[in-house]
Design a protein around this motif. Structure first.
Motif, PDB file in Angstrom:
ATOM      1  N   ALA A 332     -60.114  36.509  38.889  1.00  0.00           N
ATOM      2  CA  ALA A 332     -60.166  36.401  37.428  1.00  0.00           C
ATOM      3  C   ALA A 332     -61.416  35.648  36.987  1.00  0.00           C
ATOM      4  CB  ALA A 332     -58.913  35.695  36.918  1.00  0.00           C
ATOM      5  N   ALA A 333     -61.762  34.595  37.725  1.00  0.00           N
ATOM      6  CA  ALA A 333     -62.965  33.823  37.393  1.00  0.00           C
ATOM      7  C   ALA A 333     -64.218  34.675  37.558  1.00  0.00           C
ATOM      8  CB  ALA A 333     -63.047  32.581  38.282  1.00  0.00           C
ATOM      9  N   MET A 334     -64.235  35.530  38.567  1.00  0.00           N
ATOM     10  CA  MET A 334     -65.367  36.430  38.763  1.00  0.00           C
ATOM     11  C   MET A 334     -65.509  37.396  37.593  1.00  0.00           C
ATOM     12  SD  MET A 334     -64.831  37.269  42.835  1.00  0.00           S
ATOM     13  CE  MET A 334     -66.164  38.459  42.948  1.00  0.00           C
ATOM     14  N   LYS A 335     -64.385  37.929  37.112  1.00  0.00           N
ATOM     15  CA  LYS A 335     -64.422  38.875  35.993  1.00  0.00           C
ATOM     16  C   LYS A 335     -64.922  38.205  34.720  1.00  0.00           C
ATOM     17  CE  LYS A 335     -60.682  41.864  37.660  1.00  0.00           C
ATOM     18  NZ  LYS A 335     -59.282  42.324  37.409  1.00  0.00           N
ATOM     19  N   ILE A 336     -64.517  36.955  34.503  1.00  0.00           N
ATOM     20  CA  ILE A 336     -64.965  36.230  33.313  1.00  0.00           C
ATOM     21  C   ILE A 336     -66.484  36.050  33.339  1.00  0.00           C
ATOM     22  CG2 ILE A 336     -64.924  33.943  32.213  1.00  0.00           C
ATOM     23  CD1 ILE A 336     -61.911  33.856  32.922  1.00  0.00           C
TER      24      ILE A 336
END
Length: 384
Positions: A332-336
């Motif tokens: 999720a952090a990568m997508k953000i």
């Protein structure tokens, strides 16, 4: 009244390690993680901090009595800066807990060197044909007059490529399952030993490799513990390590969420920080919740261990679920971060690959669920 507070000594140690993780480990994590070289220089610093001797005998430089909660705090805190180095106190604790059952010569030779961060010893249990079914190992220890001759192969062994020796689990000829399995200390430069690297998509500094043994002589004094009881001894300590490994993955995920939150406050679209959009803020809230829930599951297992209460089922819960929670949070952090999250110049993709290993390493989620379900199905029905 239930308390979720750590004692003062634990908090002080955690604060020291948090400062070290942020200032010493985090800045160069990506570079270390991309190399197959084991970072002995930083490893020795962990020894100086006392991290590598948690729960090990004081006479060899350890902290003394087993302290599962402190071990969990150490791995979680260090993983914020470097998830690979954070595994060191778990690995050493698992190995040293076996070595303390060796001869005085073995203890004096290896324990101080490990606790000070000067040397590593591998634990060689997994084989090509016996991954989760560890008791099906095929490596044989044939007795001779002055010891044993070991033949077989171990695979996916952490520290195989940087260790001076390994704890090898082998069985008596003709034995089956967990019966007849003993633990032997094998020097990795002994005649008949071949070590081959087998690097994966992550965890490169951990030096994964295979260890092939062809009639390797092991002297009598290098038997660790009781003959034929090696499997039972190591399984007991896996209950200890599984919850700590879960916390380690969560510590790495927390670093990724913090980075995502910082980025969400700085990056603007249409004149507003992206953190103001629910498509960004809600995933952060959701994964922060999952991390917190998984974290206390792990500490519950470690607390039960410290209290001498049954904890095998919770230890398995701590091993299968927290790594999944951590992996999802890092994703999720990568997508953000958008395309930057996928970039090799940032640590997010590296953490994702390193944490992914623990969905399999030290027991797959499937074997953990089997352990949990066995306990559930074995309970007697209770009338309400």
């Amino acid at each position: 009244m239930v308390s979720f507070a750590f004692d003062e000594e634990h908090e002080e140690f955690r604060a020291t390690l948090a400062d070290f993780a942020r200032k010493e480990l985090l800045p160069n994590y990506r570079e270390r993680a991309a190399s197959t070289e084991f970072p002995f220089e930083v490893f020795r610093k962990l020894g100086e901090l006392g991290v590598l001797g948690i729960g090990l005998p004081e006479e060899y430089g350890g902290t003394g009595d087993e302290d599962p909660v402190l071990l969990g705090l150490a791995t979680e805190t260090l993983a914020y800066g470097d998830v690979n180095l954070a595994s060191a106190p778990v690995q050493i604790g698992l190995i040293a807990s076996q070595l303390v059952h060796g001869t005085k010569e073995v203890r004096e030779r290896y324990l101080p060197a490990m606790i000070e961060g000067r040397e590593t010893v591998a634990i060689a249990l997994t084989e090509p044909g016996s991954g989760s079914d560890a008791s099906a190992l095929a490596t044989v220890a044939r007795p001779i007059d002055d010891g044993w001759l070991l033949s077989g192969e171990k695979t996916a062994i952490t520290w195989a490529c940087n260790a001076s020796a390994a704890l090898v689990y082998a069985r008596e000829p003709g034995s089956s399952r967990s019966k007849g399995v003993s633990c032997f200390l094998v020097s990795l430069d002994a005649p008949g030993v071949t070590v081959s690297p087998m690097p994966g998509m992550g965890c490169l500094p951990l030096g994964w490799g295979s260890i092939h043994m062809d009639e390797v002589h092991v002297p009598t004094e290098h038997l660790i513990g009781e003959l034929g009881r090696g499997f039972h001894t190591v399984m007991d300590h896996f209950d200890f390590s599984r919850a700590a490994l879960g916390l380690m993955c969560l510590g790495a995920a927390r670093a990724s969420l913090d980075e995502a939150a910082t980025y969400a406050n700085q990056r603007e679209t249409f004149g507003r920080p992206i953190g103001e959009y629910q498509g960004v803020s809600f995933p952060l809230a959701e994964h922060a919740t999952y991390l917190e829930a998984a974290r206390w599951l792990c500490y519950r297992a470690l607390w039960l261990r410290a209290e001498g209460k049954p904890h095998t089922s919770l230890a398995s819960m701590s091993k299968w679920w927290p790594p999944v929670v951590a992996k999802d949070a890092i994703e999720a952090a990568m997508k953000i971060h958008g395309n930057l999250g996928y970039s090799a110049e940032f640590p997010l993709q590296q953490r994702f690959r390193d944490v992914m290993a623990y969905l399999v390493a030290d027991g797959t989620s499937e074997i953990q669920k089997r352990i949990i379900s066995r306990e559930i199905l074995g309970r007697e029905s209770v009338a309400f």
